[in-house]
Design a protein around this motif. Structure first.
Motif, mmCIF file in Angstrom:
data_model
loop_
_atom_site.group_PDB
_atom_site.id
_atom_site.type_symbol
_atom_site.label_atom_id
_atom_site.label_comp_id
_atom_site.label_asym_id
_atom_site.label_seq_id
_atom_site.Cartn_x
_atom_site.Cartn_y
_atom_site.Cartn_z
ATOM 1 N N UNK A 100 0.839 -1.194 0.000
ATOM 2 C CA UNK A 100 0.000 0.000 0.000
ATOM 3 C C UNK A 100 0.877 1.249 0.000
ATOM 4 N N UNK A 101 2.000 1.194 0.703
ATOM 5 C CA UNK A 101 2.891 2.356 0.766
ATOM 6 C C UNK A 101 3.435 2.708 -0.618
ATOM 7 N N UNK A 102 3.868 1.710 -1.364
ATOM 8 C CA UNK A 102 4.435 1.952 -2.699
ATOM 9 C C UNK A 102 3.364 2.483 -3.641
ATOM 10 N N UNK A 103 2.184 1.833 -3.654
ATOM 11 C CA UNK A 103 1.123 2.282 -4.551
ATOM 12 C C UNK A 103 0.647 3.681 -4.175
ATOM 13 N N UNK A 104 0.458 3.933 -2.895
ATOM 14 C CA UNK A 104 0.003 5.258 -2.453
ATOM 15 C C UNK A 104 0.983 6.333 -2.889
ATOM 16 N N UNK A 105 2.269 6.068 -2.736
ATOM 17 C CA UNK A 105 3.289 7.032 -3.162
ATOM 18 C C UNK A 105 3.186 7.292 -4.659
ATOM 19 N N UNK A 106 3.007 6.232 -5.428
ATOM 20 C CA UNK A 106 2.887 6.382 -6.891
ATOM 21 C C UNK A 106 1.650 7.202 -7.258
ATOM 22 N N UNK A 107 0.551 6.993 -6.525
ATOM 23 C CA UNK A 107 -0.697 7.697 -6.826
ATOM 24 C C UNK A 107 -0.741 9.106 -6.245
ATOM 25 N N UNK A 108 0.226 9.431 -5.383
ATOM 26 C CA UNK A 108 0.260 10.771 -4.795
ATOM 27 C C UNK A 108 -0.742 10.960 -3.665
ATOM 28 N N UNK A 109 -1.064 9.858 -2.980
ATOM 29 C CA UNK A 109 -1.967 9.932 -1.835
ATOM 30 C C UNK A 109 -1.272 9.289 -0.639
ATOM 31 N N UNK A 110 -1.825 9.487 0.539
ATOM 32 C CA UNK A 110 -1.217 8.879 1.720
ATOM 33 C C UNK A 110 -1.552 7.396 1.793
ATOM 34 N N UNK A 111 -0.697 6.659 2.482
ATOM 35 C CA UNK A 111 -0.956 5.231 2.682
ATOM 36 C C UNK A 111 -2.266 5.046 3.456
ATOM 37 N N UNK A 112 -2.525 5.926 4.408
ATOM 38 C CA UNK A 112 -3.770 5.863 5.179
ATOM 39 C C UNK A 112 -4.988 6.025 4.262
ATOM 40 N N UNK A 113 -4.892 6.962 3.327
ATOM 41 C CA UNK A 113 -5.997 7.173 2.388
ATOM 42 C C UNK A 113 -6.230 5.915 1.552
ATOM 43 N N UNK A 114 -5.157 5.311 1.064
ATOM 44 C CA UNK A 114 -5.300 4.087 0.275
ATOM 45 C C UNK A 114 -5.912 2.969 1.117
ATOM 46 N N UNK A 115 -5.484 2.839 2.372
ATOM 47 C CA UNK A 115 -6.084 1.834 3.260
ATOM 48 C C UNK A 115 -7.578 2.063 3.402
ATOM 49 N N UNK A 116 -7.983 3.328 3.549
ATOM 50 C CA UNK A 116 -9.401 3.661 3.698
ATOM 51 C C UNK A 116 -10.182 3.316 2.420
ATOM 52 N N UNK A 117 -9.567 3.532 1.272
ATOM 53 C CA UNK A 117 -10.220 3.187 0.005
ATOM 54 C C UNK A 117 -10.399 1.676 -0.084
ATOM 55 N N UNK A 118 -9.321 0.932 0.144
ATOM 56 C CA UNK A 118 -9.383 -0.520 0.005
ATOM 57 C C UNK A 118 -10.298 -1.175 1.037
ATOM 58 N N UNK A 119 -10.417 -0.588 2.209
ATOM 59 C CA UNK A 119 -11.259 -1.177 3.255
ATOM 60 C C UNK A 119 -12.728 -0.784 3.112
ATOM 61 N N UNK A 120 -13.017 0.173 2.215
ATOM 62 C CA UNK A 120 -14.392 0.619 2.021
ATOM 63 C C UNK A 120 -14.790 1.766 2.933
ATOM 64 N N UNK A 121 -13.861 2.261 3.754
ATOM 65 C CA UNK A 121 -14.157 3.398 4.632
ATOM 66 C C UNK A 121 -14.342 4.687 3.832
ATOM 67 N N UNK A 122 -13.639 4.802 2.721
ATOM 68 C CA UNK A 122 -13.738 5.974 1.843
ATOM 69 C C UNK A 122 -14.878 5.734 0.875
ATOM 70 N N UNK A 123 -15.805 6.657 0.788
ATOM 71 C CA UNK A 123 -16.933 6.529 -0.136
ATOM 72 C C UNK A 123 -16.399 6.491 -1.571
ATOM 73 N N UNK A 124 -16.642 5.388 -2.246
ATOM 74 C CA UNK A 124 -16.135 5.201 -3.607
ATOM 75 C C UNK A 124 -16.620 6.281 -4.560
#
Length: 90
Positions: A34-58
């Motif tokens: 998640x850290x590598x992908x988040x860095x590539x996408x320009x978002x925080x690792x926490x944000x990516x975790x929230x997206x993948x876990x469904x906490x972030x509204x798609x």
């Protein structure tokens, strides 16, 4: 007459949720953290975790983020030559 407005459900919403699941699975299959992908996408690792876990509204995710994520994990999301209906035959 000031009742609350109910959000509409569209078929593409289920497709979006399925796409997010696929993106998460492909990230793992590709061995990306998640850290590598988040860095590539320009978002925080926490944000990516929230997206993948469904906490972030798609529905609030930028399309560009999803397209870039898909590209990174090798998924083609968009076919630039869709067919609308059946082709005409002479």
């Amino acid at each position: 007459m000031g009742g609350s407005r109910q959000p509409q459900n569209f078929g593409w919403q289920a497709d979006l949720i399925a796409l997010l699941g696929l993106l998460g699975r492909k990230r793992k299959e590709e061995g990306l953290t998640q850290a590598v992908l988040a860095n590539h996408l320009g978002i925080s690792e926490r944000h990516l975790r929230r997206i993948e876990s469904g906490e972030q509204d798609a529905l609030t995710l930028p399309a560009a983020l999803l397209f870039e994520w898909a590209e990174v994990v090798g998924i083609r999301v968009f076919d630039p030559t869709p067919t609308l209906g059946k082709p005409d035959h002479d």
